[in-house]
Design an enzyme around this catalytic site. Structure first.
Site, short mmCIF file in Angstrom:
data_model
loop_
_atom_site.label_atom_id
_atom_site.label_comp_id
_atom_site.label_asym_id
_atom_site.label_seq_id
_atom_site.Cartn_x
_atom_site.Cartn_y
_atom_site.Cartn_z
N HIS A 1 -11.65 -28.77 -18.10
CA HIS A 1 -11.30 -28.05 -16.87
C HIS A 1 -10.97 -26.62 -17.30
O HIS A 1 -10.44 -26.41 -18.39
CB HIS A 1 -10.02 -28.56 -16.20
CG HIS A 1 -10.03 -29.99 -15.79
ND1 HIS A 1 -9.81 -31.02 -16.65
CD2 HIS A 1 -10.16 -30.55 -14.57
CE1 HIS A 1 -9.83 -32.16 -15.99
NE2 HIS A 1 -10.04 -31.92 -14.72
N ASP B 1 -7.51 -26.31 -18.75
CA ASP B 1 -7.21 -26.96 -20.04
C ASP B 1 -7.36 -25.96 -21.18
O ASP B 1 -6.66 -26.06 -22.18
CB ASP B 1 -8.21 -28.08 -20.38
CG ASP B 1 -8.36 -29.10 -19.28
OD1 ASP B 1 -7.41 -29.30 -18.53
OD2 ASP B 1 -9.46 -29.69 -19.20
C1 XLS Z 1 -8.80 -37.83 -12.52
C2 XLS Z 1 -10.15 -37.53 -12.93
C3 XLS Z 1 -10.35 -36.18 -13.60
C4 XLS Z 1 -11.80 -35.77 -13.59
C5 XLS Z 1 -12.01 -34.33 -13.88
O1 XLS Z 1 -8.49 -38.95 -12.16
O2 XLS Z 1 -10.60 -38.57 -13.75
O3 XLS Z 1 -9.82 -36.20 -14.88
O4 XLS Z 1 -12.58 -36.53 -14.47
O5 XLS Z 1 -11.30 -33.51 -13.03
#
Ligand code: XLS
Ligand code: CA
Ligand code: CA
Length: 441
Positions: free
Chosen positions: A102, A105
């Site tokens: 993301h 991150d």
């Molecule tokens: C949350 C999601 C997230 C997505 C990406 O539950 O799994 O991590 O994969 O935003």
């Protein structure tokens, strides 16, 4: 030479099922060829940047339990840069060929959009250097448009048009950096795109707006020449009580309603499938029959807990049936197996990162091997062929070919009646599956 963060660990290699070395693969043998492709090519393993490098053990009942050596500086940007080095050292040692991220991150959010974007540019340059040094690639990028307080009512589905605008601006930047990093896909997971109560929610407008946001992303990708695959990741609940992208079937209906079906495939997460009361295999199967399998978030939930625990996958039954669907779908192509999985908060040492990824990679490698053998031996295919044989000739073939309607079918039954049913043989098939899981070498 950058600082070495995992000095106690050399490259993790395949040593085979009899190895007692906790820092070796027992089943994942990257170069082993299965059905004409290496394990490495089949699995396309990816590291999730967030769970692996920013998760600090916090849960609703307690704070940080995980203190990482790359997080020690007072300066948030210095931490972000050190994290990049630690992340690439980790992936390199683990033989993980891809990462997913993301925007937030990799670089800390600034006070303004402009400052956030400037920080992203600085970090992206560092990531690019590391990608060149190691050959590791970007599987997908995404936007975190759910954590910040402005997204309290959602992003694309917010009741506040300026928040919609902010989300659009954030996605614009995330698309640009994903392109810059050569990302093969771009994921939309609808963080807070859902509702808590219908008493204050215009679901019609919210869904129309969500589709508008996605259409804008498609248009902008064309404009900048981003040719990665767009993916939607279904999830039924959490954080909202009802997430709009509930499951594969719901997402397909959304895409078709808004004419977006040519631009999107799906990213299936195991834990989200089970939260929706489906099996992981069910969701992959629905993607396969609709030609929309994009990528996979590899993890598992806990059947005793009704929430998204994002645990490392260790259940060989589930990975076997997942790889079975993936192989039948023609493989992951541009997608991969992204470990959207986190260590338990009590597994707070750096070595636990290695043990958990080894567990996940070995479990999928084993699943791949068993699934390939099941397909090669046509264990379920032959059974299904016989089970549906009545549709390959005579009356059944006429139904399939659209040659008969109610009148002809009524006439048929009046004259011939119905033939005897045969057993579905579930238990026999389940014990065959067990036999393959236990005996495949
Ligand atoms: C949350 C999601 C997230 C997505 C990406 O539950 O799994 O991590 O994969 O935003
Ligand atoms: Ca996920
Ligand atoms: Ca999840």
């Amino acid at each position: 030479m950058e600082k070495e963060y995992f000095s106690g660990v050399e490259k993790v290699n395949y040593e085979g099922p009899t190895s007692k070395n906790p820092l070796a693969f027992k089943y994942y043998n990257p170069e082993e060829v299965i059905m004409g492709k290496t394990m490495k090519e089949h699995c396309r393993f990816a590291m999730s940047y967030w769970h692996t490098f920013t998760y600090r053990g916090n849960d609703p009942f307690g704070g940080t339990t995980i203190y990482r050596p790359w997080d020690e500086s007072e300066d948030a940007m210095e931490i972000a840069i050190e994290r990049v080095h630690a992340a690439f050292e980790f992936m390199d040692k683990m033989q993980i060929p891809f990462f997913c991220f993301h925007d937030v991150d990799v670089a800390p959010r600034g006070n303004t959009l402009a400052q956030t974007n400037e920080r992203l540019d600085r970090i992206v340059a560092v990531i690019k250097e590391e990608m060149e040094r190691t050959g590791i690639k970007c599987l997908w990028g995404t936007t975190n448009a759910f954590g910040d307080d402005k997204f309290v009512h959602g992003a694309g589905t917010s009741c506040n048009a300026t928040v919609f605008a902010y989300a659009a601006a954030q996605i614009k930047k995330a698309l640009e950096i994903t392109k810059e990093l050569g990302g093969e896909n771009y994921v939309f997971w609808g963080g807070r795109e859902g509702y808590e109560t219908l008493l204050n929610t215009d679901t019609g407008l919210e869904l129309d707006n969500l589709a508008r946001l996605m259409q804008m992303a498609v248009d902008y990708a064309k404009e900048i020449g981003f040719d990665g695959q767009f993916l939607i990741e279904p999830k039924p609940k959490e954080p909202t009580k009802h997430q709009y992208d509930f499951d594969t079937a719901t997402v397909l209906a959304f895409l078709r309603k808004y004419n977006l079906q040519d631009y999107f495939k799906l990213n299936i997460e195991a834990n989200h499938a089970t939260l929706a009361q489906h099996t992981f295999q069910h969701e992959l199967n629905q993607c396969r029959i609709n030609g929309v399998l994009g990528s996979v978030d590899a993890n598992q939930g806990d059947p005793m807990l009704g929430w998204d625990t994002d645990q490392f996958p260790t259940n060989v039954y589930d990975t076997t049936l997942a790889m079975y669907e993936i192989l039948l779908a023609g493989g992951l192509t541009k997608g991969g197996l992204n470990f959207d999985s986190k260590v338990r908060r009590a597994s707070f040492e750096e070595s636990d990162l290695f043990y958990s990824y080894i567990a996940g990679m070995d479990t999928f490698a084993r699943g791949l091997k068993v699934a390939a053998k099941l397909i090669e031996d046509r264990v379920f295919e032959d059974f299904k062929e016989r089970r549906y044989a009545s549709y390959s000739e005579g009356l059944g073939k006429e139904i399939v070919d659209g040659k008969v309607g109610f009148k002809e079918l009524e006439a048929y039954v009046l004259e011939n009646g119905v033939t005897k049913n045969t057993s579905g043989r579930q238990e026999l098939l389940e014990s065959l599956l067990n036999q393959y899981i236990m005996e495949t070498r």
